[in-house]
Design a protein around this motif. Structure first.
Motif, PDB file in Angstrom:
ATOM      1  N   GLY A  10      26.247  24.270  22.588  1.00 27.26           N
ATOM      2  CA  GLY A  10      26.996  26.236  22.589  1.00 27.26           C
ATOM      3  C   GLY A  10      26.273  26.687  23.371  1.00 27.26           C
ATOM      4  N   GLY A  11      26.336  28.157  23.133  1.00 27.30           N
ATOM      5  CA  GLY A  11      26.461  29.390  23.489  1.00 27.30           C
ATOM      6  C   GLY A  11      26.160  29.202  25.425  1.00 27.30           C
ATOM      7  N   PRO A  12      25.561  30.245  25.521  1.00 26.32           N
ATOM      8  CA  PRO A  12      25.196  30.429  26.330  1.00 26.32           C
ATOM      9  C   PRO A  12      23.301  29.233  27.159  1.00 26.32           C
ATOM     10  N   MET A  13      23.296  28.242  26.263  1.00 29.43           N
ATOM     11  CA  MET A  13      22.066  27.091  26.777  1.00 29.43           C
ATOM     12  C   MET A  13      22.634  26.126  26.645  1.00 29.43           C
ATOM     13  N   ASP A  14      24.638  26.222  26.597  1.00 29.25           N
ATOM     14  CA  ASP A  14      24.849  24.700  26.241  1.00 29.25           C
ATOM     15  C   ASP A  14      24.434  23.686  27.200  1.00 29.25           C
ATOM     16  N   GLY A  15      24.042  22.715  26.780  1.00 28.73           N
ATOM     17  CA  GLY A  15      23.447  21.832  27.876  1.00 28.73           C
ATOM     18  C   GLY A  15      21.886  21.445  28.484  1.00 28.73           C
ATOM     19  N   ARG A  16      21.522  22.406  27.923  1.00 27.00           N
ATOM     20  CA  ARG A  16      20.201  22.798  28.453  1.00 27.00           C
ATOM     21  C   ARG A  16      19.427  21.686  27.242  1.00 27.00           C
ATOM     22  N   VAL A  17      17.993  21.096  28.148  1.00 20.14           N
ATOM     23  CA  VAL A  17      17.264  20.570  27.162  1.00 20.14           C
ATOM     24  C   VAL A  17      15.862  20.996  27.105  1.00 20.14           C
ATOM     25  N   LEU A  18      14.785  21.544  26.665  1.00 23.14           N
ATOM     26  CA  LEU A  18      13.915  22.471  26.554  1.00 23.14           C
ATOM     27  C   LEU A  18      12.801  21.269  25.381  1.00 23.14           C
ATOM     28  N   PRO A  19      11.317  21.553  26.313  1.00 20.83           N
ATOM     29  CA  PRO A  19      10.933  21.236  25.035  1.00 20.83           C
ATOM     30  C   PRO A  19      10.445  22.314  23.941  1.00 20.83           C
ATOM     31  N   VAL A  20      10.024  21.380  22.608  1.00 28.67           N
ATOM     32  CA  VAL A  20       9.927  22.638  21.121  1.00 28.67           C
ATOM     33  C   VAL A  20       8.833  21.938  20.755  1.00 28.67           C
ATOM     34  N   LEU A  21       7.604  23.684  20.370  1.00 28.28           N
ATOM     35  CA  LEU A  21       7.003  22.497  19.594  1.00 28.28           C
ATOM     36  C   LEU A  21       6.970  22.292  18.067  1.00 28.28           C
ATOM     37  N   LEU A  22       6.407  21.099  17.693  1.00 25.39           N
ATOM     38  CA  LEU A  22       6.879  19.793  16.022  1.00 25.39           C
ATOM     39  C   LEU A  22       6.237  20.758  15.566  1.00 25.39           C
ATOM     40  N   GLY A  23       6.472  20.388  14.217  1.00 24.04           N
ATOM     41  CA  GLY A  23       5.720  21.532  13.144  1.00 24.04           C
ATOM     42  C   GLY A  23       4.674  20.097  12.146  1.00 24.04           C
ATOM     43  N   MET A  24       4.014  20.605  11.497  1.00 23.44           N
ATOM     44  CA  MET A  24       3.593  19.420  10.781  1.00 23.44           C
ATOM     45  C   MET A  24       3.964  18.315  10.589  1.00 23.44           C
ATOM     46  N   THR A  25       5.770  18.470  10.055  1.00 23.97           N
ATOM     47  CA  THR A  25       5.986  17.119   9.439  1.00 23.97           C
ATOM     48  C   THR A  25       6.722  16.136  11.104  1.00 23.97           C
ATOM     49  N   GLY A  26       6.443  16.577  11.990  1.00 18.61           N
ATOM     50  CA  GLY A  26       6.968  16.094  13.421  1.00 18.61           C
ATOM     51  C   GLY A  26       8.585  16.081  13.414  1.00 18.61           C
ATOM     52  N   HIS A  27       8.830  18.209  12.978  1.00 19.89           N
ATOM     53  CA  HIS A  27      10.290  18.532  12.923  1.00 19.89           C
ATOM     54  C   HIS A  27      10.296  18.831  14.000  1.00 19.89           C
ATOM     55  N   PRO A  28      11.116  19.542  14.633  1.00 22.32           N
ATOM     56  CA  PRO A  28      11.242  21.043  14.987  1.00 22.32           C
ATOM     57  C   PRO A  28      11.849  21.951  14.587  1.00 22.32           C
ATOM     58  N   PRO A  29      11.940  23.598  14.692  1.00 23.71           N
ATOM     59  CA  PRO A  29      11.384  24.459  13.530  1.00 23.71           C
ATOM     60  C   PRO A  29      13.065  24.256  13.146  1.00 23.71           C
ATOM     61  N   LYS A  30      13.859  24.702  11.951  1.00 25.09           N
ATOM     62  CA  LYS A  30      15.376  24.697  11.590  1.00 25.09           C
ATOM     63  C   LYS A  30      15.723  25.656  12.718  1.00 25.09           C
ATOM     64  N   THR A  31      15.380  26.714  12.307  1.00 22.64           N
ATOM     65  CA  THR A  31      15.760  27.494  13.521  1.00 22.64           C
ATOM     66  C   THR A  31      15.130  27.426  14.697  1.00 22.64           C
ATOM     67  N   TYR A  32      15.665  28.586  15.797  1.00 19.79           N
ATOM     68  CA  TYR A  32      15.252  28.289  17.001  1.00 19.79           C
ATOM     69  C   TYR A  32      15.740  30.026  17.139  1.00 19.79           C
ATOM     70  N   ARG A  33      15.208  30.774  17.803  1.00 21.56           N
ATOM     71  CA  ARG A  33      15.736  32.198  18.538  1.00 21.56           C
ATOM     72  C   ARG A  33      14.832  32.561  19.949  1.00 21.56           C
ATOM     73  N   ILE A  34      16.266  33.012  20.827  1.00 17.93           N
ATOM     74  CA  ILE A  34      15.800  33.341  22.084  1.00 17.93           C
ATOM     75  C   ILE A  34      16.009  34.930  22.562  1.00 17.93           C
ATOM     76  N   PRO A  35      15.205  35.542  22.865  1.00 12.94           N
ATOM     77  CA  PRO A  35      15.450  37.168  22.799  1.00 12.94           C
ATOM     78  C   PRO A  35      15.397  36.801  24.947  1.00 12.94           C
ATOM     79  N   VAL A  36      16.844  37.367  24.660  1.00 14.33           N
ATOM     80  CA  VAL A  36      17.229  37.620  26.045  1.00 14.33           C
ATOM     81  C   VAL A  36      16.787  39.286  26.550  1.00 14.33           C
ATOM     82  N   PRO A  37      15.990  39.465  27.291  1.00 20.88           N
ATOM     83  CA  PRO A  37      16.130  40.789  27.677  1.00 20.88           C
ATOM     84  C   PRO A  37      17.192  41.100  28.423  1.00 20.88           C
ATOM     85  N   ASP A  38      17.580  42.782  28.489  1.00 16.01           N
ATOM     86  CA  ASP A  38      18.968  43.599  28.433  1.00 16.01           C
ATOM     87  C   ASP A  38      18.824  43.450  30.068  1.00 16.01           C
ATOM     88  N   PRO A  39      19.868  44.039  30.715  1.00 10.96           N
ATOM     89  CA  PRO A  39      19.038  44.644  32.319  1.00 10.96           C
ATOM     90  C   PRO A  39      19.506  45.759  32.352  1.00 10.96           C
TER      91      PRO A  39
END
Length: 94
Positions: A10-39
């Motif tokens: 969903g959204g602008p990142m639909d279909g993309r696969v990114l490497p996400v750092l895992l936490g101490m429990t081996g899970h990715p973070p519950k929320t992932y925020r992506i800042p997009v600069p304004d042109p």
């Protein structure tokens, strides 16, 4: 640190696969925020994605992996633990 290739839906990142750092429990973070600069040089737009299970196993029903789903509201869910004795916000619209 360990990372895991995580798909986005969903959204602008639909279909993309990114490497996400895992936490101490081996899970990715519950929320992932992506800042997009304004042109035009204004404040950046922040895309918010929530972690959801990719699928469930047959025997125990445990999550087999994670993916991120687009959150158009941008709130990203609760910011901390919810306690049973905490007051819940009431809907003021009536």
């Amino acid at each position: 640190m360990k990372s895991q290739d995580t798909p986005f839906e969903g959204g602008p990142m639909d279909g993309r696969v990114l490497p996400v750092l895992l936490g101490m429990t081996g899970h990715p973070p519950k929320t992932y925020r992506i800042p997009v600069p304004d042109p035009d040089g204004g404040p950046p737009t922040v895309l918010v994605y929530r972690r959801v299970p990719r699928g469930h196993g047959k025997r125990l029903g445990l999550a087999q992996g994670w993916k991120y789903a687009y959150d158009p509201t941008g709130k990203g869910g609760a910011s901390g633990p919810t306690w049973p004795w905490s007051k819940k916000p009431y809907d003021t619209e009536g």
